[in-house]
Design an enzyme around this catalytic site. Structure first.
Site, PDB file in Angstrom:
ATOM      1  N   SER A  92       0.816  -1.219   0.000  1.00  0.00           N
ATOM      2  CA  SER A  92       0.000   0.000   0.000  1.00  0.00           C
ATOM      3  C   SER A  92       0.847   1.264   0.000  1.00  0.00           C
ATOM      4  O   SER A  92       0.440   2.286  -0.569  1.00  0.00           O
ATOM      5  CB  SER A  92      -0.940  -0.001   1.213  1.00  0.00           C
ATOM      6  OG  SER A  92      -0.213   0.014   2.425  1.00  0.00           O
ATOM      7  N   ASP A 105       5.712  -2.154   3.529  1.00  0.00           N
ATOM      8  CA  ASP A 105       6.306  -3.367   2.985  1.00  0.00           C
ATOM      9  C   ASP A 105       7.599  -2.975   2.276  1.00  0.00           C
ATOM     10  O   ASP A 105       7.584  -2.164   1.346  1.00  0.00           O
ATOM     11  CB  ASP A 105       5.342  -4.030   2.001  1.00  0.00           C
ATOM     12  CG  ASP A 105       4.081  -4.529   2.683  1.00  0.00           C
ATOM     13  OD1 ASP A 105       4.209  -5.220   3.706  1.00  0.00           O
ATOM     14  OD2 ASP A 105       2.976  -4.219   2.199  1.00  0.00           O
ATOM     15  N   ASP A 157       7.548  -4.277   7.460  1.00  0.00           N
ATOM     16  CA  ASP A 157       7.702  -5.690   7.109  1.00  0.00           C
ATOM     17  C   ASP A 157       8.842  -5.777   6.107  1.00  0.00           C
ATOM     18  O   ASP A 157       8.739  -5.269   4.989  1.00  0.00           O
ATOM     19  CB  ASP A 157       6.416  -6.245   6.482  1.00  0.00           C
ATOM     20  CG  ASP A 157       5.338  -6.511   7.512  1.00  0.00           C
ATOM     21  OD1 ASP A 157       5.611  -6.347   8.710  1.00  0.00           O
ATOM     22  OD2 ASP A 157       4.215  -6.878   7.124  1.00  0.00           O
ATOM     23  N   TYR A 227     -11.565  -8.074   3.086  1.00  0.00           N
ATOM     24  CA  TYR A 227     -10.185  -7.711   2.738  1.00  0.00           C
ATOM     25  C   TYR A 227      -9.262  -8.675   3.464  1.00  0.00           C
ATOM     26  O   TYR A 227      -8.815  -8.420   4.576  1.00  0.00           O
ATOM     27  CB  TYR A 227      -9.922  -6.264   3.167  1.00  0.00           C
ATOM     28  CG  TYR A 227      -8.634  -5.650   2.632  1.00  0.00           C
ATOM     29  CD1 TYR A 227      -8.656  -4.802   1.539  1.00  0.00           C
ATOM     30  CD2 TYR A 227      -7.405  -5.892   3.241  1.00  0.00           C
ATOM     31  CE1 TYR A 227      -7.497  -4.206   1.052  1.00  0.00           C
ATOM     32  CE2 TYR A 227      -6.240  -5.321   2.771  1.00  0.00           C
ATOM     33  CZ  TYR A 227      -6.294  -4.475   1.683  1.00  0.00           C
ATOM     34  OH  TYR A 227      -5.139  -3.890   1.206  1.00  0.00           O
TER      35      TYR A 227
END
Length: 606
Positions: A92, A105, A157, A227
């Site tokens: 995202s 991420d 992450d 989701y």
């Protein structure tokens, strides 16, 4: 703007309409963006700046890490410095649709002489020494190996990919398919997260419009509890691909118009016709590329949404019959609401109203994973969750069950127990008031006392209404799917019967715990004339033998541990079960006059 297809358009078919948005579309887009701001989907300038600083620090740390390992491998100072190392973002954040508090991420790309073991043994230690780091947890055995951390309040992450290159320069691009040569599958998976996002952004005509529309769809999917890739719904990449395809079909439309067409088109989409942003390409590797003509497993995909980067993969292989029905119903609801928004009889806020999962069904399955250790619980609960889809698929074969509706997340609890009896009860989902209010300090220094960490997942059960004129009780036997599921999760290579518990049981909606409801949300239940216990479908307790399930005659589910049939018990109709059965319903009126049939013929996703 992305470079266009050689035929003059982006995508696998020509646009449905290249007209620019009209004044009404512009009005509803303004109100949509106002609503997204009210819903707190945009981060503050301060948080955005913090993210940039954190990423800069991590980029510098990656270079230090590569240099350190290079020197340890015997490279000269000059060669070690030149070895480089680079980070890429994806998810995202890279898409530009992240919100306050969302994670970043991040991919760490290293040269060939730096190993994955170095990433977890050396780099993880370097992260822990950074200023502002509060959490660091490496999971090297994960399907995609990852380090989870938090720096200055920003969750990260971190993945790693090792390329077959001696250096990783600052100007490295991941677009070249040849970078995938001579690297292992886990590195290919890690690289593809970033490569897919880059391709999506390259293949949409207006990136800003795509981002605004995706931000809307992402919020809607989260609020409606659809989701989640792991639970059989759609994850972030799949939703991005769906929005990107609508942007290709309406290249000059603005966000409000894209959202309207999104719901209308996908409600009527001819699944399993695939959604593609570009033609599937072959590449330099001997790896499997999505091909339903060649692979039976690919033909089984119910809602194929295909990633655009080589090697092409299905982002939605987890979708089941039940979750497809639920997603389709949500497309229908969204189309009807947005149609009313367009004509001025509804507000955008209605689209984002919270799901009704815990009000929808009379009966639910509880799947409770428990351990006595916080770190172990994260892995055990994750393992159980990753296999829930298998339980849903087995339940779909049960006669009289319309669908099995999994909720998209588990509910975590830490209960402080004083005795083995309390431990056993908590692991079975029965938490007394005394245990519920007990704090950590209340058990300190007491022999035999300790914490129990539990994560509870839910599946709603939609049961067929009784046929007109039918008399007598019915039996709904779900013992086989639930018993098979417990066997499946216990096949995990790290499963330990002495320290891990797994319980599957059914409960009535009136027995749902308070934790699943927001304050003030729980419905007021009229007192029942007689009380019944919830039934254990399958129970596995740490250090305990399995106990027989307690099924009462007014419980609508036949539940036994060994899968045998027993005395038939009464089955009641779900108040809203029929709503979930696909029907021939009137399509939402198209707000802007185009013929949606053009968008749902075979040529859109081919």
């Amino acid at each position: 703007m992305a470079s266009e297809h050689q035929n003059g358009y982006l995508g696998v078919t020509p646009p449905i309409s290249s007209a620019e948005s009209n004044s009404r579309e512009k009005e509803v887009t303004l109100t949509l963006m106002d609503e997204l701001r009210k819903q707190n989907t945009f981060e503050s300038d301060k948080e955005a700046k913090t993210r940039e600083i954190v990423l800069g620090r991590l980029a510098a740390l990656v270079k230090q890490f590569v240099k350190k390992v290079s020197l340890d491998r015997g490279l000269s100072e000059t060669a070690a410095t030149a070895a480089g190392g680079k980070i890429f973002t994806f998810g995202s954040y890279r898409l530009g649709v992240h919100g306050p508090g969302s994670d970043i991420d991040t991919l760490c790309v290293v040269p060939k002489h730096v190993s994955r073991d170095d990433f977890f043994e050396v780099f993880e230690g370097m992260i822990k020494e950074m200023e502002g780091v509060t959490e660091v947890a490496g999971v090297p055995e994960a399907y995609v190996p990852i380090i989870k951390l938090e720096i200055d309040g920003i969750p990260i992450d971190f993945l790693v990919a090792r390329l077959a290159l001696s250096t990783v320069p600052d100007n490295l691009s991941l677009k070249d398919d040849n970078l995938l040569r001579n690297i292992d599958e886990r590195c290919v998976r890690s690289l593809n997260g970033s490569r897919v996002i880059d391709e999506i952004l390259r293949l949409v005509p207006q990136v800003d419009v795509f981002r605004d529309a995706l931000r809307c769809i992402k919020l809607w999917a989260q609020r409606r509890a659809i989701y989640s890739n792991v639970n059989g719904f759609l994850g972030g990449v799949a939703w991005a691909l769906l929005v990107a395809r609508i942007c290709q079909l309406y290249p000059k439309a603005i966000a409000g118009a894209i959202v309207s067409r999104f719901f209308i088109i996908y409600y009527q989409w001819s699944w399993p016709q695939p959604v593609l942003l570009k033609q599937i390409e072959e590449g330099p590797l001997q790896v499997r590329v999505w091909n339903p003509r060649l692979y039976p497993g690919d033909r089984a995909h119910r809602m194929p949404i295909i990633t655009p980067a080589y090697p092409a993969m299905c982002a939605t292989h987890n979708v089941t019959q039940s979750t497809q029905m639920i997603i389709t119903e949500e497309f229908k609801r969204g189309a009807e609401i947005v149609d009313r928004v367009i004509v001025g009889t509804a507000e955008w806020s209605e689209l984002f109203s919270k799901h009704d999962f815990f009000h929808r069904y009379r009966y639910y399955l509880q799947i409770i994973a428990s351990t006595g250790n916080a770190d172990l619980q994260i892995k055990w609960a994750g393992t159980v969750e990753s296999r829930l889809r298998q339980l849903v698929m087995k339940l779909e074969y049960v006669e009289s069950l319309i669908l099995a509706h999994p909720f998209i997340k588990g509910f975590d609890l830490c209960s402080y127990c004083l005795s083995e009896d309390e431990v056993r009860a908590v692991a079975q989902g029965d938490i007394s008031e005394a245990v519920a209010i007990r704090k950590k300090e209340d058990i300190e220094g007491k022999e035999g006392a300790g914490p129990v960490y539990s994560t509870t997942f839910y599946i709603g059960l939609a049961i067929q209404p009784k046929q007109a004129g039918a008399t007598g009780p019915r039996r709904l036997d779900i013992s086989y799917p639930t018993t098979e599921f417990t066997k499946l999760v216990k096949m995990w290579e790290k499963y330990d019967e002495a320290s891990m518990g797994i319980v599957v049981r059914h409960i009535r909606s009136s027995a749902l715990p308070d934790i699943v409801f927001d304050p003030g949300e729980r419905p007021i239940v009229k007192p029942a004339q007689k009380r019944t216990k919830s039934g254990n479908t399958s129970t596995e307790m740490p250090n305990k033998r399995q106990r027989s399930s307690n099924t009462t005659l007014d419980t609508p589910l036949k539940v036994t541990e060994n899968g045998s049939t027993g005395t038939p018990v009464a089955a009641a109709a779900l108040p809203r079960a029929a709503d979930l059965v696909p029907k021939e319903l009137k399509s939402p009126q198209l707000p802007f006059g185009e013929n949606v049939a053009v968008a749902t013929t075979g040529k859109v996703g081919v």
